[in-house]
Design a protein around this motif. Structure first.
Motif, PDB file in Angstrom:
ATOM      1  N   GLN A 122      29.851  40.781  39.835  1.00  0.00           N
ATOM      2  CA  GLN A 122      30.302  41.562  40.988  1.00  0.00           C
ATOM      3  C   GLN A 122      29.189  41.694  42.025  1.00  0.00           C
ATOM      4  O   GLN A 122      28.020  41.877  41.687  1.00  0.00           O
ATOM      5  CB  GLN A 122      30.742  42.952  40.526  1.00  0.00           C
ATOM      6  CG  GLN A 122      31.354  43.789  41.630  1.00  0.00           C
ATOM      7  CD  GLN A 122      31.981  45.065  41.079  1.00  0.00           C
ATOM      8  OE1 GLN A 122      32.499  45.085  39.986  1.00  0.00           O
ATOM      9  NE2 GLN A 122      31.929  46.127  41.861  1.00  0.00           N
ATOM     10  N   THR A 123      29.586  41.645  43.290  1.00  0.00           N
ATOM     11  CA  THR A 123      28.673  41.743  44.425  1.00  0.00           C
ATOM     12  C   THR A 123      29.443  42.305  45.617  1.00  0.00           C
ATOM     13  O   THR A 123      30.585  42.728  45.482  1.00  0.00           O
ATOM     14  CB  THR A 123      28.065  40.354  44.757  1.00  0.00           C
ATOM     15  OG1 THR A 123      27.095  40.498  45.798  1.00  0.00           O
ATOM     16  CG2 THR A 123      29.120  39.353  45.165  1.00  0.00           C
ATOM     17  N   GLY A 124      28.815  42.310  46.782  1.00  0.00           N
ATOM     18  CA  GLY A 124      29.533  42.657  48.006  1.00  0.00           C
ATOM     19  C   GLY A 124      29.384  44.078  48.487  1.00  0.00           C
ATOM     20  O   GLY A 124      30.054  44.472  49.447  1.00  0.00           O
ATOM     21  N   ASP A 125      28.508  44.876  47.860  1.00  0.00           N
ATOM     22  CA  ASP A 125      28.294  46.234  48.344  1.00  0.00           C
ATOM     23  C   ASP A 125      27.374  46.154  49.567  1.00  0.00           C
ATOM     24  O   ASP A 125      26.159  46.162  49.452  1.00  0.00           O
ATOM     25  CB  ASP A 125      27.672  47.112  47.258  1.00  0.00           C
ATOM     26  CG  ASP A 125      27.528  48.572  47.681  1.00  0.00           C
ATOM     27  OD1 ASP A 125      27.572  48.863  48.897  1.00  0.00           O
ATOM     28  OD2 ASP A 125      27.356  49.426  46.792  1.00  0.00           O
ATOM     29  N   VAL A 126      27.974  46.067  50.743  1.00  0.00           N
ATOM     30  CA  VAL A 126      27.201  45.879  51.975  1.00  0.00           C
ATOM     31  C   VAL A 126      26.499  47.166  52.415  1.00  0.00           C
ATOM     32  O   VAL A 126      25.617  47.122  53.275  1.00  0.00           O
ATOM     33  CB  VAL A 126      28.072  45.300  53.125  1.00  0.00           C
ATOM     34  CG1 VAL A 126      28.658  43.955  52.729  1.00  0.00           C
ATOM     35  CG2 VAL A 126      29.180  46.256  53.531  1.00  0.00           C
ATOM     36  N   GLU A 127      26.846  48.289  51.812  1.00  0.00           N
ATOM     37  CA  GLU A 127      26.205  49.564  52.144  1.00  0.00           C
ATOM     38  C   GLU A 127      24.924  49.779  51.331  1.00  0.00           C
ATOM     39  O   GLU A 127      23.881  50.122  51.888  1.00  0.00           O
ATOM     40  CB  GLU A 127      27.183  50.714  51.903  1.00  0.00           C
ATOM     41  CG  GLU A 127      26.653  52.070  52.298  1.00  0.00           C
ATOM     42  CD  GLU A 127      27.682  53.182  52.123  1.00  0.00           C
ATOM     43  OE1 GLU A 127      27.360  54.319  52.505  1.00  0.00           O
ATOM     44  OE2 GLU A 127      28.794  52.931  51.619  1.00  0.00           O
ATOM     45  N   PHE A 128      25.002  49.585  50.016  1.00  0.00           N
ATOM     46  CA  PHE A 128      23.864  49.875  49.142  1.00  0.00           C
ATOM     47  C   PHE A 128      23.332  48.670  48.375  1.00  0.00           C
ATOM     48  O   PHE A 128      22.348  48.799  47.653  1.00  0.00           O
ATOM     49  CB  PHE A 128      24.244  50.960  48.125  1.00  0.00           C
ATOM     50  CG  PHE A 128      24.625  52.272  48.738  1.00  0.00           C
ATOM     51  CD1 PHE A 128      23.746  52.949  49.574  1.00  0.00           C
ATOM     52  CD2 PHE A 128      25.867  52.826  48.483  1.00  0.00           C
ATOM     53  CE1 PHE A 128      24.096  54.168  50.139  1.00  0.00           C
ATOM     54  CE2 PHE A 128      26.222  54.051  49.034  1.00  0.00           C
ATOM     55  CZ  PHE A 128      25.333  54.720  49.869  1.00  0.00           C
ATOM     56  N   GLY A 129      23.958  47.524  48.504  1.00  0.00           N
ATOM     57  CA  GLY A 129      23.594  46.374  47.687  1.00  0.00           C
ATOM     58  C   GLY A 129      22.599  45.402  48.280  1.00  0.00           C
ATOM     59  O   GLY A 129      22.282  44.391  47.663  1.00  0.00           O
ATOM     60  N   ARG A 130      22.075  45.695  49.456  1.00  0.00           N
ATOM     61  CA  ARG A 130      21.136  44.765  50.106  1.00  0.00           C
ATOM     62  C   ARG A 130      19.754  44.891  49.469  1.00  0.00           C
ATOM     63  O   ARG A 130      19.179  45.968  49.406  1.00  0.00           O
ATOM     64  CB  ARG A 130      21.054  45.032  51.605  1.00  0.00           C
ATOM     65  CG  ARG A 130      20.321  43.953  52.374  1.00  0.00           C
ATOM     66  CD  ARG A 130      20.476  44.084  53.882  1.00  0.00           C
ATOM     67  NE  ARG A 130      21.835  44.378  54.334  1.00  0.00           N
ATOM     68  CZ  ARG A 130      22.843  43.505  54.366  1.00  0.00           C
ATOM     69  NH1 ARG A 130      22.651  42.269  53.986  1.00  0.00           N
ATOM     70  NH2 ARG A 130      24.040  43.870  54.784  1.00  0.00           N
ATOM     71  N   VAL A 131      19.236  43.776  48.981  1.00  0.00           N
ATOM     72  CA  VAL A 131      17.918  43.749  48.370  1.00  0.00           C
ATOM     73  C   VAL A 131      16.875  44.113  49.421  1.00  0.00           C
ATOM     74  O   VAL A 131      16.934  43.645  50.556  1.00  0.00           O
ATOM     75  CB  VAL A 131      17.638  42.362  47.760  1.00  0.00           C
ATOM     76  CG1 VAL A 131      16.195  42.236  47.286  1.00  0.00           C
ATOM     77  CG2 VAL A 131      18.594  42.092  46.610  1.00  0.00           C
ATOM     78  N   GLY A 132      15.946  44.991  49.039  1.00  0.00           N
ATOM     79  CA  GLY A 132      14.893  45.420  49.952  1.00  0.00           C
ATOM     80  C   GLY A 132      15.250  46.637  50.771  1.00  0.00           C
ATOM     81  O   GLY A 132      14.444  47.120  51.554  1.00  0.00           O
ATOM     82  N   SER A 133      16.462  47.174  50.584  1.00  0.00           N
ATOM     83  CA  SER A 133      16.898  48.333  51.381  1.00  0.00           C
ATOM     84  C   SER A 133      16.413  49.653  50.801  1.00  0.00           C
ATOM     85  O   SER A 133      16.486  50.681  51.460  1.00  0.00           O
ATOM     86  CB  SER A 133      18.424  48.367  51.477  1.00  0.00           C
ATOM     87  OG  SER A 133      18.984  48.666  50.203  1.00  0.00           O
ATOM     88  N   GLY A 134      15.966  49.626  49.551  1.00  0.00           N
ATOM     89  CA  GLY A 134      15.558  50.863  48.897  1.00  0.00           C
ATOM     90  C   GLY A 134      16.710  51.629  48.286  1.00  0.00           C
ATOM     91  O   GLY A 134      16.515  52.656  47.654  1.00  0.00           O
ATOM     92  N   ASN A 135      17.935  51.169  48.473  1.00  0.00           N
ATOM     93  CA  ASN A 135      19.123  51.857  47.956  1.00  0.00           C
ATOM     94  C   ASN A 135      19.784  51.120  46.796  1.00  0.00           C
ATOM     95  O   ASN A 135      20.883  51.475  46.401  1.00  0.00           O
ATOM     96  CB  ASN A 135      20.168  52.020  49.066  1.00  0.00           C
ATOM     97  CG  ASN A 135      19.745  53.002  50.120  1.00  0.00           C
ATOM     98  OD1 ASN A 135      19.097  53.991  49.821  1.00  0.00           O
ATOM     99  ND2 ASN A 135      20.106  52.719  51.360  1.00  0.00           N
ATOM    100  N   LEU A 136      19.136  50.093  46.248  1.00  0.00           N
ATOM    101  CA  LEU A 136      19.785  49.232  45.255  1.00  0.00           C
ATOM    102  C   LEU A 136      20.272  50.006  44.025  1.00  0.00           C
ATOM    103  O   LEU A 136      21.215  49.593  43.374  1.00  0.00           O
ATOM    104  CB  LEU A 136      18.844  48.092  44.847  1.00  0.00           C
ATOM    105  CG  LEU A 136      19.485  46.813  44.389  1.00  0.00           C
ATOM    106  CD1 LEU A 136      20.541  46.303  45.363  1.00  0.00           C
ATOM    107  CD2 LEU A 136      18.443  45.738  44.158  1.00  0.00           C
ATOM    108  N   GLY A 137      19.665  51.149  43.743  1.00  0.00           N
ATOM    109  CA  GLY A 137      20.113  51.970  42.623  1.00  0.00           C
ATOM    110  C   GLY A 137      21.535  52.491  42.813  1.00  0.00           C
ATOM    111  O   GLY A 137      22.205  52.853  41.855  1.00  0.00           O
TER     112      GLY A 137
END
Length: 182
Positions: A72-87
């Protein structure tokens, strides 16, 4: 008369199919090509292609990967690597409203692209998953959006998560570039 013959020939030919090309980096490196099923789930295909054209999927992680089931992928809000929100990956979506389900009789087989959602059938937004193998228990319960046509060997190499949730720890595999193809 010749123009009329050309027009009839164009009308008789099949419509060009829309697809996705997903370039993946990480444990899995390569390209996945997907035919999108506009006739089965037009609103979901419209959403995925709009987000892809905007570059919203570029740099988004495969955050939930369960062996023998799906990636699964596609979380454009929190799933971007390097955003600090990956958790928080897997809890977000896009800034667009959720979509009404477009359930069909298309089965969830190996290579099927389906829309992720919460327990509400009308909560799909931006996240999607690719099946490692058939999952008949999803048939008619989730929206089928497409089918992998090339690159299942890349899908098979995507870094697996752990536990029942399949949450990926450490460095996840990433969709580096998602392109809409015609």
């Amino acid at each position: 008369m010749r123009k009329l013959a050309v027009l009839f020939a164009l009308m008789a030919s099949p419509a060009l199919a829309t697809g996705l090309q997903i370039d993946v980096s990480g444990k899995a490196n390569g390209t996945i090509k997907i035919d999108l099923l506009e006739d089965v789930a037009p609103k979901h295909v419209e959403r995925i292609t709009a987000l892809a054209r905007e570059g919203a999927y570029d740099g988004v992680a495969f955050h939930r990967v369960i062996s023998g089931f799906m990636a699964q992928t596609g979380d454009v809000e929190f799933g971007r690597v390097g955003s600090g929100n990956l958790g928080y990956a897997g809890t977000g979506g896009s800034d667009r409203p959720d979509l009404k389900s477009e359930f069909s009789d298309q089965p969830f087989v190996r290579g099927t692209l389906g829309m992720a959602r919460s327990s509400s059938p009308h909560s799909a937004n931006s996240q999607f998953f690719i099946m490692f193998q058939s999952a008949p228990h999803l048939d008619g319960q989730y929206t089928v959006v497409g089918q992998v046509t090339e690159g299942m060997e890349v899908v098979d190499k995507i870094k697996r998560g752990s536990g029942q949730s399949g949450s990926v720890s450490g460095k996840p595999d990433v969709m580096t570039k998602v392109t809409v193809t015609d």
